[in-house]
Motif scaffolding. Structure first.
Motif, short mmCIF file in Angstrom:
data_model
loop_
_atom_site.label_atom_id
_atom_site.label_comp_id
_atom_site.label_asym_id
_atom_site.label_seq_id
_atom_site.Cartn_x
_atom_site.Cartn_y
_atom_site.Cartn_z
N GLU A 192 0.82 -1.21 0.00
CA GLU A 192 0.00 0.00 0.00
C GLU A 192 0.86 1.26 0.00
O GLU A 192 0.60 2.21 -0.74
CB GLU A 192 -0.93 0.01 1.21
N THR A 193 1.91 1.27 0.83
CA THR A 193 2.79 2.44 0.92
C THR A 193 3.51 2.70 -0.39
O THR A 193 3.56 3.84 -0.88
CB THR A 193 3.80 2.24 2.07
N ALA A 194 4.06 1.65 -0.98
CA ALA A 194 4.77 1.80 -2.26
C ALA A 194 3.81 2.23 -3.37
O ALA A 194 4.18 3.01 -4.24
CB ALA A 194 5.48 0.50 -2.63
N SER A 195 2.59 1.74 -3.31
CA SER A 195 1.61 2.10 -4.33
C SER A 195 1.22 3.58 -4.24
O SER A 195 0.99 4.23 -5.25
CB SER A 195 0.36 1.22 -4.20
N ALA A 196 1.17 4.11 -3.03
CA ALA A 196 0.88 5.53 -2.86
C ALA A 196 2.00 6.38 -3.47
O ALA A 196 1.73 7.40 -4.13
CB ALA A 196 0.70 5.87 -1.38
N ALA A 197 3.24 5.95 -3.30
CA ALA A 197 4.37 6.67 -3.91
C ALA A 197 4.32 6.56 -5.44
O ALA A 197 4.71 7.48 -6.15
CB ALA A 197 5.69 6.12 -3.37
N LEU A 198 3.83 5.43 -5.93
CA LEU A 198 3.69 5.25 -7.38
C LEU A 198 2.68 6.25 -7.95
O LEU A 198 2.91 6.82 -9.02
CB LEU A 198 3.23 3.82 -7.68
N VAL A 199 1.61 6.50 -7.23
CA VAL A 199 0.62 7.49 -7.67
C VAL A 199 1.27 8.86 -7.81
O VAL A 199 1.04 9.57 -8.79
CB VAL A 199 -0.59 7.53 -6.71
N GLU A 200 2.09 9.22 -6.84
CA GLU A 200 2.78 10.52 -6.90
C GLU A 200 3.71 10.58 -8.11
O GLU A 200 3.74 11.58 -8.82
CB GLU A 200 3.58 10.76 -5.61
N ALA A 201 4.47 9.53 -8.35
CA ALA A 201 5.39 9.51 -9.49
C ALA A 201 4.63 9.57 -10.81
O ALA A 201 5.07 10.23 -11.76
CB ALA A 201 6.27 8.27 -9.44
N ALA A 202 3.50 8.91 -10.88
CA ALA A 202 2.71 8.89 -12.12
C ALA A 202 2.08 10.24 -12.43
O ALA A 202 1.77 10.53 -13.58
CB ALA A 202 1.63 7.81 -12.03
N ALA A 203 1.93 11.07 -11.42
CA ALA A 203 1.36 12.39 -11.63
C ALA A 203 2.38 13.35 -12.26
O ALA A 203 1.99 14.40 -12.79
CB ALA A 203 0.87 12.98 -10.31
N GLY A 204 3.63 12.99 -12.22
CA GLY A 204 4.68 13.83 -12.79
C GLY A 204 4.87 13.54 -14.27
O GLY A 204 4.02 12.95 -14.94
N SER A 205 6.03 13.95 -14.77
CA SER A 205 6.30 13.77 -16.21
C SER A 205 7.63 13.06 -16.45
O SER A 205 8.15 13.11 -17.56
CB SER A 205 6.31 15.14 -16.90
#
Length: 160
Positions: free
Chosen positions: A119-132
């Motif tokens: 869950e924690t790693a997936s939340a960080a993935l969401v943040e990275a995916a919001a970038g470019s």
């Protein structure tokens, strides 16, 4: 190499399945009478959906597809599905088809920690995916993959 815009297409195909799969674990948690086969089929569907979203993001991270509007949708779907993992393994849900090991229930605290790490790693993935930045996305996706292995190695048996 020409980049394919596959995120939107895969996202559309998987979102329908994700919506259905994400609702099922909650129903399982509420319905203690759910059969082992139903639990197995539900978790198989969820895990396949996670894998499909990871594949789409992996294509972006490798430069095979462009970051587009579908990228954060895939990451969000993985994060939402990560919250369901702890509900996918009700007691007595091992079947002949299942690769789930008894260690899940014998070391429930360890299993829950592995689930929370996902869950924690997936939340960080969401943040990275919001970038470019595809490299940042790749790093975050790699961290998610490590949590998958961190659960699969101790709690999942060999392929049957």
């Amino acid at each position: 190499m020409k980049k394919r815009n596959i995120n939107g297409l895969i996202g559309l195909a998987l979102c329908t399945g994700v919506s259905l799969a994400a609702a099922a674990p909650v129903a399982l948690a509420d319905d203690m009478m759910a059969s082992a086969d139903t639990a197995y089929e539900t978790r198989e569907g969820v895990m396949k959906a996670i894998g499909g979203h990871m594949k789409a993001l992996g294509a972006v991270a490798k430069g095979e597809a462009a970051m587009d509007a579908g990228t954060p949708i895939h990451a969000q779907a993985i994060m939402e599905l990560s919250h369901t993992v702890k509900f996918l393994f009700p007691e007595d849900s091992i079947t002949e088809k299942s690769r789930a090991k008894p260690e899940i229930w014998l070391d429930w605290d360890g299993f829950m920690k592995a689930s929370m790490d996902f869950e924690t790693a997936s939340a960080a993935l969401v943040e990275a995916a919001a970038g470019s930045d595809p490299a940042a996305l790749g790093a975050a996706l790699g961290d998610v993959g490590k949590t998958c292995g961190g659960c699969h190695k101790p709690f999942r048996g060999p392929e049957k």
